[in-house]
Design an enzyme around this catalytic site. Sequence first.
Site, PDB file in Angstrom:
ATOM      1  N   CYS A 216       0.827  -1.209   0.000  1.00  0.00           N
ATOM      2  CA  CYS A 216       0.000   0.000   0.000  1.00  0.00           C
ATOM      3  C   CYS A 216       0.861   1.258   0.000  1.00  0.00           C
ATOM      4  O   CYS A 216       0.464   2.291  -0.526  1.00  0.00           O
ATOM      5  CB  CYS A 216      -0.929  -0.012   1.212  1.00  0.00           C
ATOM      6  SG  CYS A 216      -2.266  -1.229   1.089  1.00  0.00           S
TER       7      CYS A 216
ATOM      8  N   CYS B   6      14.234   5.427  -5.867  1.00  0.00           N
ATOM      9  CA  CYS B   6      12.775   5.322  -5.766  1.00  0.00           C
ATOM     10  C   CYS B   6      12.376   5.961  -4.443  1.00  0.00           C
ATOM     11  O   CYS B   6      13.016   6.920  -4.009  1.00  0.00           O
ATOM     12  CB  CYS B   6      12.308   3.867  -5.880  1.00  0.00           C
ATOM     13  SG  CYS B   6      12.963   2.783  -4.601  1.00  0.00           S
TER      14      CYS B   6
END
Length: 396
Positions: free
Chosen positions: A201, A354
């Site tokens: 998530c 990232c």
Amino acid sequence: MTSPLDSLTARANQVALSPNEVARYSRHLIMPEVGMDGQKRLKAASVLLIGAGGLGSPLGLYLAAAGVGRIGLVDFDVVDFSNLQRQVLHGTPDVGRPKLQSARDRLDAINPGVRVDLYETHLKSDNALKILEPYDIVIDGTDNFPTRYLVNDTCVLLKKPNVYGSIFRFDGQASVFYPGRGPCYRCLYPEPPPPGEVPSCAEGGVLGVLPGLIGCIQATEAVKLILGRGEPLIGRLLLYDALQMSFREFKVRRNPKCPICGDHPTIKQLIDYDQFCGIRGQEGPAMTAQPTGETTVDELKQLLDRGDKVFILDVRNPEEYQISRIPGSVLIPLPSLPQRFGELDRDAEMVVHCKSGMRSQKAIQFLRQQGFAKLKNLKGGILAWADRIDPTMPKY
């Protein structure tokens, strides 16, 4: 096969409801499916919630309000601003507090007659049996595969019902895995997906109201099990699509060859679930050095300040890039990299990043297969950049 719920009637006969409790639960008491006997069963019952986050929030709120006598909470995290969009057990003043503390305060405010037990620890093979054993029902509100398999196997060994739920973006699913009465989680998912294949998530996001709905389904199933009423989701997987506002249901059959609940089980004790799921370390700013080669945000900042030529490749999703970015970075999302790596210079010194380091490792592994050699992974990703270089940068 006996179950902890089999003794619930006898325990319910030993409890009584006070006048205040009669008033509190009056809307239950006038229902023939609940009544005084059912409310006593709720008071005598015990439920363990694994996780006090998105799913654990509606679970804790509604089970406490319903009068479940003992609720256990397992969590080891602290409240973060990013939790508040969906984890309604916690509020803005709780940011920075352990989740268990704010959860206990909230549940006490809802129903001070409920006993709340706290387990501020990471659920592992060496403590799971001891933590789960005292409870009638276990509810899985976790968001990672090692803990899901651990909860499943522990429940099978202890013969306890496991009320399962999971959420991602706009989709949710729920089921009840009840040893001796239906399949277990391994019957549905015999093997975990390869590490990194299913986004978390934190990477893919989740609609804020989704855990409210799936958590309420889990709470409903737990109450039904306690009352012994209705048809639980045993042998059924309920899928919910919030975008279409649709439910689908699939039959799940017990696998006679299941290694934990099959006719001839081979798993007779808890195993190393991180190893089983192929997890060698969790994504986070404090990751250990990887064979991909790393550089720190401080080192990158020094290179940029000196004017050295360095190409910064950002492999996050476009939505993340809109939130925050390192100056001069170029965005090529990881899913697009196989189609777009031809845009990159194989001879350039390249730093890949990232959010916190895991997706950039996968990007570097792919690029090396394509002949790129001058690659370094940014340790801790953009979260580390926000912590050490630019504190004004939004974090998510």
